[in-house]
Write a protein that holds these residues in place. Sequence first.
Motif, PDB file in Angstrom:
ATOM      1  N   ARG A 118      -5.045 -22.993 -12.822  1.00  0.00           N
ATOM      2  CA  ARG A 118      -4.421 -22.463 -11.612  1.00  0.00           C
ATOM      3  C   ARG A 118      -3.227 -21.608 -11.978  1.00  0.00           C
ATOM      4  NH1 ARG A 118      -2.398 -26.726  -7.770  1.00  0.00           N
ATOM      5  NH2 ARG A 118      -2.112 -28.045  -9.609  1.00  0.00           N
ATOM      6  N   LEU A 119      -2.847 -20.765 -11.054  1.00  0.00           N
ATOM      7  CA  LEU A 119      -1.681 -19.909 -11.239  1.00  0.00           C
ATOM      8  C   LEU A 119      -0.690 -20.129 -10.106  1.00  0.00           C
ATOM      9  CD1 LEU A 119      -3.356 -16.461 -12.063  1.00  0.00           C
ATOM     10  CD2 LEU A 119      -2.335 -18.044 -13.697  1.00  0.00           C
ATOM     11  N   VAL A 120       0.569 -19.934 -10.424  1.00  0.00           N
ATOM     12  CA  VAL A 120       1.615 -19.830  -9.408  1.00  0.00           C
ATOM     13  C   VAL A 120       2.184 -18.426  -9.535  1.00  0.00           C
ATOM     14  CG1 VAL A 120       3.793 -20.753  -8.545  1.00  0.00           C
ATOM     15  CG2 VAL A 120       2.158 -22.267  -9.660  1.00  0.00           C
ATOM     16  N   MET A 121       2.370 -17.742  -8.416  1.00  0.00           N
ATOM     17  CA  MET A 121       2.853 -16.358  -8.454  1.00  0.00           C
ATOM     18  C   MET A 121       3.953 -16.126  -7.437  1.00  0.00           C
ATOM     19  SD  MET A 121      -0.706 -14.245  -9.002  1.00  0.00           S
ATOM     20  CE  MET A 121      -1.702 -15.418  -8.083  1.00  0.00           C
ATOM     21  N   ALA A 122       4.769 -15.130  -7.719  1.00  0.00           N
ATOM     22  CA  ALA A 122       5.810 -14.705  -6.784  1.00  0.00           C
ATOM     23  C   ALA A 122       6.088 -13.228  -7.019  1.00  0.00           C
ATOM     24  CB  ALA A 122       7.090 -15.528  -6.980  1.00  0.00           C
ATOM     25  N   GLY A 123       6.599 -12.558  -5.987  1.00  0.00           N
ATOM     26  CA  GLY A 123       7.011 -11.164  -6.136  1.00  0.00           C
ATOM     27  C   GLY A 123       5.957 -10.137  -5.791  1.00  0.00           C
ATOM     28  N   THR A 124       4.923 -10.543  -5.039  1.00  0.00           N
ATOM     29  CA  THR A 124       3.864  -9.589  -4.679  1.00  0.00           C
ATOM     30  C   THR A 124       4.422  -8.390  -3.932  1.00  0.00           C
ATOM     31  OG1 THR A 124       2.296 -11.423  -4.534  1.00  0.00           O
ATOM     32  CG2 THR A 124       1.648  -9.351  -3.512  1.00  0.00           C
ATOM     33  N   ALA A 125       5.455  -8.600  -3.134  1.00  0.00           N
ATOM     34  CA  ALA A 125       6.047  -7.489  -2.374  1.00  0.00           C
ATOM     35  C   ALA A 125       6.592  -6.402  -3.287  1.00  0.00           C
ATOM     36  CB  ALA A 125       7.153  -8.022  -1.467  1.00  0.00           C
ATOM     37  N   ASN A 126       6.909  -6.739  -4.532  1.00  0.00           N
ATOM     38  CA  ASN A 126       7.420  -5.728  -5.464  1.00  0.00           C
ATOM     39  C   ASN A 126       6.390  -4.643  -5.751  1.00  0.00           C
ATOM     40  OD1 ASN A 126       9.980  -6.928  -5.871  1.00  0.00           O
ATOM     41  ND2 ASN A 126       9.103  -8.393  -7.311  1.00  0.00           N
ATOM     42  N   LEU A 127       5.099  -4.985  -5.641  1.00  0.00           N
ATOM     43  CA  LEU A 127       4.072  -3.966  -5.857  1.00  0.00           C
ATOM     44  C   LEU A 127       4.181  -2.866  -4.802  1.00  0.00           C
ATOM     45  CD1 LEU A 127       0.925  -6.131  -6.712  1.00  0.00           C
ATOM     46  CD2 LEU A 127       2.375  -4.851  -8.297  1.00  0.00           C
ATOM     47  N   ALA A 128       4.378  -3.267  -3.546  1.00  0.00           N
ATOM     48  CA  ALA A 128       4.492  -2.280  -2.473  1.00  0.00           C
ATOM     49  C   ALA A 128       5.748  -1.430  -2.648  1.00  0.00           C
ATOM     50  CB  ALA A 128       4.516  -2.980  -1.121  1.00  0.00           C
ATOM     51  N   ARG A 129       6.837  -2.064  -3.091  1.00  0.00           N
ATOM     52  CA  ARG A 129       8.081  -1.311  -3.290  1.00  0.00           C
ATOM     53  C   ARG A 129       7.957  -0.290  -4.418  1.00  0.00           C
ATOM     54  NH1 ARG A 129      10.358  -6.720  -3.266  1.00  0.00           N
ATOM     55  NH2 ARG A 129      11.015  -7.282  -1.157  1.00  0.00           N
ATOM     56  N   ARG A 130       7.062  -0.563  -5.379  1.00  0.00           N
ATOM     57  CA  ARG A 130       6.932   0.311  -6.536  1.00  0.00           C
ATOM     58  C   ARG A 130       5.588   1.032  -6.541  1.00  0.00           C
ATOM     59  NH1 ARG A 130       9.023  -2.469 -11.910  1.00  0.00           N
ATOM     60  NH2 ARG A 130       9.084  -0.259 -12.414  1.00  0.00           N
ATOM     61  N   GLU A 131       5.008   1.206  -5.363  1.00  0.00           N
ATOM     62  CA  GLU A 131       3.681   1.806  -5.285  1.00  0.00           C
ATOM     63  C   GLU A 131       3.633   3.200  -5.909  1.00  0.00           C
ATOM     64  OE1 GLU A 131       0.077   2.227  -1.989  1.00  0.00           O
ATOM     65  OE2 GLU A 131       2.096   1.651  -1.369  1.00  0.00           O
ATOM     66  N   ALA A 132       4.744   3.929  -5.851  1.00  0.00           N
ATOM     67  CA  ALA A 132       4.784   5.274  -6.425  1.00  0.00           C
ATOM     68  C   ALA A 132       4.602   5.265  -7.941  1.00  0.00           C
ATOM     69  CB  ALA A 132       6.108   5.959  -6.071  1.00  0.00           C
ATOM     70  N   ASP A 133       4.816   4.127  -8.578  1.00  0.00           N
ATOM     71  CA  ASP A 133       4.658   4.032 -10.031  1.00  0.00           C
ATOM     72  C   ASP A 133       3.207   3.871 -10.458  1.00  0.00           C
ATOM     73  OD1 ASP A 133       7.342   4.267 -10.657  1.00  0.00           O
ATOM     74  OD2 ASP A 133       7.726   2.129 -10.467  1.00  0.00           O
ATOM     75  N   PHE A 134       2.321   3.691  -9.501  1.00  0.00           N
ATOM     76  CA  PHE A 134       0.904   3.543  -9.822  1.00  0.00           C
ATOM     77  C   PHE A 134       0.176   4.852  -9.565  1.00  0.00           C
ATOM     78  CE2 PHE A 134       2.457  -0.685  -8.882  1.00  0.00           C
ATOM     79  CZ  PHE A 134       1.888  -1.462  -9.876  1.00  0.00           C
ATOM     80  N   ARG A 135      -0.714   5.193 -10.484  1.00  0.00           N
ATOM     81  CA  ARG A 135      -1.443   6.454 -10.346  1.00  0.00           C
ATOM     82  C   ARG A 135      -2.415   6.409  -9.175  1.00  0.00           C
ATOM     83  NH1 ARG A 135      -1.503   5.568 -16.054  1.00  0.00           N
ATOM     84  NH2 ARG A 135      -3.489   4.456 -15.790  1.00  0.00           N
ATOM     85  N   GLY A 136      -2.995   5.244  -8.924  1.00  0.00           N
ATOM     86  CA  GLY A 136      -3.970   5.090  -7.851  1.00  0.00           C
ATOM     87  C   GLY A 136      -3.565   3.993  -6.891  1.00  0.00           C
ATOM     88  N   SER A 137      -4.564   3.315  -6.359  1.00  0.00           N
ATOM     89  CA  SER A 137      -4.332   2.276  -5.358  1.00  0.00           C
ATOM     90  C   SER A 137      -3.861   0.972  -5.995  1.00  0.00           C
ATOM     91  CB  SER A 137      -5.625   2.023  -4.577  1.00  0.00           C
ATOM     92  OG  SER A 137      -5.497   0.898  -3.732  1.00  0.00           O
ATOM     93  N   ILE A 138      -2.995   0.263  -5.281  1.00  0.00           N
ATOM     94  CA  ILE A 138      -2.573  -1.058  -5.748  1.00  0.00           C
ATOM     95  C   ILE A 138      -3.499  -2.150  -5.198  1.00  0.00           C
ATOM     96  CG2 ILE A 138      -0.156  -0.374  -5.943  1.00  0.00           C
ATOM     97  CD1 ILE A 138       0.377  -1.949  -3.347  1.00  0.00           C
TER      98      ILE A 138
END
Length: 345
Positions: free
Chosen positions: A231-251
């Motif tokens: 299993r995994l525990v995760m946090a900070g998913t919202a950071n992907l949306a804040r940094r969407e410009a850093d991705f060449r394509g879709s997140i």
Amino acid sequence: MVSERGLQVLRAIVQDYVDTREPVGSKAIVERHAFGVSAATIRNDMALLEDEELIAAPHTSSGRVPTDKGYRVFVDHLAEIRPLSPAQRTAISQFLEGSNDLDDVLVRTVRALTQLTGQVAIVQYPSFAKANISHIELVALDGPRVIVIVVTDTGRVSQRLAVLPDDLDETEIARLRAEVSTLLVGKTVREGVARVEERATSPAETTRHERAVAAVLRVVEEELDEFRQDRLVMAGTANLARREADFRGSIYPLLEAIEEQVTLLRLMGEMVADDNGLAASIGRENEAFGLSEASVVASDYDATGARARVGLMGPTRMDYPSNLASVRAVARYLTRLLSDDESNR
């Protein structure tokens, strides 16, 4: 083959691009870094790096950005991972202070790591499949209810409510406890599951005692299955949306991987660590997992003999030295914390 100065130029390009988000030109490198050579010489070095597909021109400007291959060479040639500052270390220890159990520790860990780095933080649960079952306890409640407590020699403790088919007195509860303990204590989690499954194939229960044993073992089996699960525990998913410009394509593939977990579990499990327990999987290296837009860095931690990983996921344009230092520091703290918890039991 990249020369030593070529590697230094690559480091400068990676550092400046991470800091500024802007393509890096030879003039900027000369101004910001003490190479002691002319801009023309730096341009020649950049041309060689481009021939090696380590940097590329994103458009018609004279600036260059690192490629996935360039980031890989940069990470592979890091001379050292700089340590966290005392303030950062203090923040980690304070954030994790007062953790009550493994679940709480891992939740606090990802929250601390995402606040420290601004990336998506990931922690694997250690697999306890090889742990030994050290104790089974039954605590009688009102009516036919008992709390079933399972303890392993790695310090993992779980408790779950079981409802028995019949009310049992103290003597019957003691007999029930003794039989379940004889069946499971001293066996590994994997062996325990096999024993419960074997017992389930025996003839149907007819006595009060047999029905009670079957009810408790059903609950124990569920707990042991959970011990074995990755299993995994995760946090900070919202950071992907804040940094969407850093991705060449879709997140979207990253969000899907976070939701499903299976992909990230496979990726975290297959990443190859160096001698220091650090691993990085960059950009197109993750194509088989559908995550070619992302990079993942991770460090091993130890939970009393059960190894797992703590990591970060984000865009390829990330601060690899700082993020690797962060996962290493958190992994070491996590190992010490879990070891201290075990020694105090």
